[in-house]
Design a protein around this motif. Structure first.
Motif, short mmCIF file in Angstrom:
data_model
loop_
_atom_site.label_atom_id
_atom_site.label_comp_id
_atom_site.label_asym_id
_atom_site.label_seq_id
_atom_site.Cartn_x
_atom_site.Cartn_y
_atom_site.Cartn_z
N ALA A 1 0.86 -1.06 0.08
CA ALA A 1 0.00 -0.36 -0.27
C ALA A 1 1.04 1.12 0.24
CB ALA A 1 -0.84 -0.15 0.94
N LEU A 2 1.81 1.48 1.07
CA LEU A 2 2.71 2.37 0.72
C LEU A 2 3.31 2.67 -0.61
CD1 LEU A 2 3.82 2.54 4.16
CD2 LEU A 2 2.47 3.78 3.62
N ALA A 3 3.72 1.39 -1.15
CA ALA A 3 4.26 1.41 -2.04
C ALA A 3 3.89 2.41 -3.83
CB ALA A 3 5.16 0.21 -2.98
N GLN A 4 2.66 1.55 -3.26
CA GLN A 4 1.71 3.07 -4.27
C GLN A 4 1.70 4.40 -3.78
OE1 GLN A 4 -0.27 1.63 -6.69
NE2 GLN A 4 0.81 -0.27 -6.13
N PHE A 5 2.16 5.03 -2.88
CA PHE A 5 2.40 6.33 -2.71
C PHE A 5 3.60 6.42 -3.26
CE2 PHE A 5 -1.28 5.51 -0.50
CZ PHE A 5 -2.58 6.44 -1.17
N GLY A 6 5.32 6.19 -3.10
CA GLY A 6 6.06 5.82 -3.69
C GLY A 6 6.89 5.75 -2.44
N VAL A 7 6.41 5.18 -0.88
CA VAL A 7 7.35 5.45 0.03
C VAL A 7 7.83 3.99 -0.07
CG1 VAL A 7 7.36 5.32 2.65
CG2 VAL A 7 5.68 6.88 1.47
N ILE A 8 8.98 4.11 -0.07
CA ILE A 8 10.35 2.36 -0.25
C ILE A 8 11.06 2.13 1.50
CG2 ILE A 8 12.11 2.26 -0.66
CD1 ILE A 8 11.43 3.33 -3.48
N LEU A 9 10.33 1.33 2.12
CA LEU A 9 11.12 1.04 3.62
C LEU A 9 12.02 0.87 3.61
CD1 LEU A 9 7.28 -0.92 4.36
CD2 LEU A 9 8.14 2.16 4.68
N ASP A 10 12.80 0.05 2.32
CA ASP A 10 14.35 -0.51 2.57
C ASP A 10 14.84 1.15 2.11
OD1 ASP A 10 13.27 -1.20 0.68
OD2 ASP A 10 14.07 -2.45 -0.45
N SER A 11 16.22 1.29 2.57
CA SER A 11 16.66 2.36 2.57
C SER A 11 18.61 1.79 1.50
CB SER A 11 17.28 2.82 3.15
OG SER A 11 18.17 2.50 3.91
N PRO A 12 18.30 2.08 0.13
CA PRO A 12 19.29 1.75 -0.22
C PRO A 12 21.26 1.83 0.71
CG PRO A 12 19.20 3.54 -1.48
CD PRO A 12 17.76 3.63 -0.66
N ALA A 13 21.79 0.98 0.37
CA ALA A 13 23.14 1.21 0.98
C ALA A 13 23.97 2.41 0.83
CB ALA A 13 24.17 -0.08 0.72
N ARG A 14 24.51 3.07 1.57
CA ARG A 14 25.33 4.34 1.20
C ARG A 14 26.41 4.08 0.84
NH1 ARG A 14 24.24 9.45 5.61
NH2 ARG A 14 21.96 9.12 5.16
N ALA A 15 27.39 4.24 -0.48
CA ALA A 15 28.68 4.34 -0.81
C ALA A 15 29.70 4.12 0.62
CB ALA A 15 28.78 5.27 -2.35
N ASP A 16 31.05 3.96 0.68
CA ASP A 16 31.72 4.13 1.49
C ASP A 16 32.11 5.51 0.55
OD1 ASP A 16 31.65 2.33 3.41
OD2 ASP A 16 32.46 1.09 2.49
N ARG A 17 32.62 6.73 1.45
CA ARG A 17 33.30 7.29 1.32
C ARG A 17 35.02 7.77 1.52
NH1 ARG A 17 31.58 12.62 5.65
NH2 ARG A 17 29.22 12.38 5.05
N GLU A 18 35.47 8.12 -0.16
CA GLU A 18 36.59 7.69 -0.47
C GLU A 18 37.95 8.67 0.64
OE1 GLU A 18 37.68 8.90 -4.47
OE2 GLU A 18 36.53 7.04 -5.26
N VAL A 19 39.14 8.21 0.90
CA VAL A 19 40.28 9.23 1.93
C VAL A 19 40.98 9.51 1.20
CG1 VAL A 19 41.26 8.91 4.01
CG2 VAL A 19 39.06 8.25 4.00
N HIS A 20 41.25 11.28 0.67
CA HIS A 20 42.71 10.90 0.08
C HIS A 20 43.73 11.76 0.97
CE1 HIS A 20 40.50 9.62 -3.30
NE2 HIS A 20 39.78 10.96 -2.96
N ARG A 21 44.76 11.13 1.03
CA ARG A 21 45.79 11.85 2.41
C ARG A 21 47.32 12.57 1.60
NH1 ARG A 21 44.64 9.31 7.05
NH2 ARG A 21 43.70 7.12 7.81
N VAL A 22 46.84 13.34 2.08
CA VAL A 22 47.77 14.34 1.85
C VAL A 22 48.54 15.38 1.91
CG1 VAL A 22 46.56 15.01 -0.56
CG2 VAL A 22 46.83 16.72 1.72
N SER A 23 49.74 15.67 2.16
CA SER A 23 50.93 16.66 2.08
C SER A 23 51.38 17.35 2.16
CB SER A 23 51.78 15.61 3.11
OG SER A 23 52.95 15.60 2.09
N ASP A 24 51.13 18.85 3.09
CA ASP A 24 51.73 19.99 2.55
C ASP A 24 53.08 19.89 2.78
OD1 ASP A 24 49.42 20.89 2.35
OD2 ASP A 24 49.63 21.06 5.01
#
Length: 60
Positions: free
Chosen positions: A19-42
């Motif tokens: 019933a909720l899918a008829q209104f565009g409500v999705i109960l299962d959220s997609p997995a978030r992508a991991d953030r990329e870590v870039h280490r730099v030195s000055d």
């Protein structure tokens, strides 16, 4: 008796999700992508003074 209750609860959850899918409500959220870590030195602004100096390549 417990299996019957779980079956009814699952069926009710299935109907609610449909019933909720008829209104565009999705109960299962997609997995978030991991953030990329870039280490730099000055690079230092001025060369450090030392008693012994060596030729070095500045890669900055």
């Amino acid at each position: 008796m417990q299996a019957l209750i779980e079956l009814l609860a699952g069926f009710i959850a299935l109907l609610a999700a449909a019933a909720l899918a008829q209104f565009g409500v999705i109960l299962d959220s997609p997995a978030r992508a991991d953030r990329e870590v870039h280490r730099v030195s000055d690079c230092p602004q001025a060369p450090t003074e030392a008693l012994l100096t060596a030729q070095s390549k500045n890669d900055c």
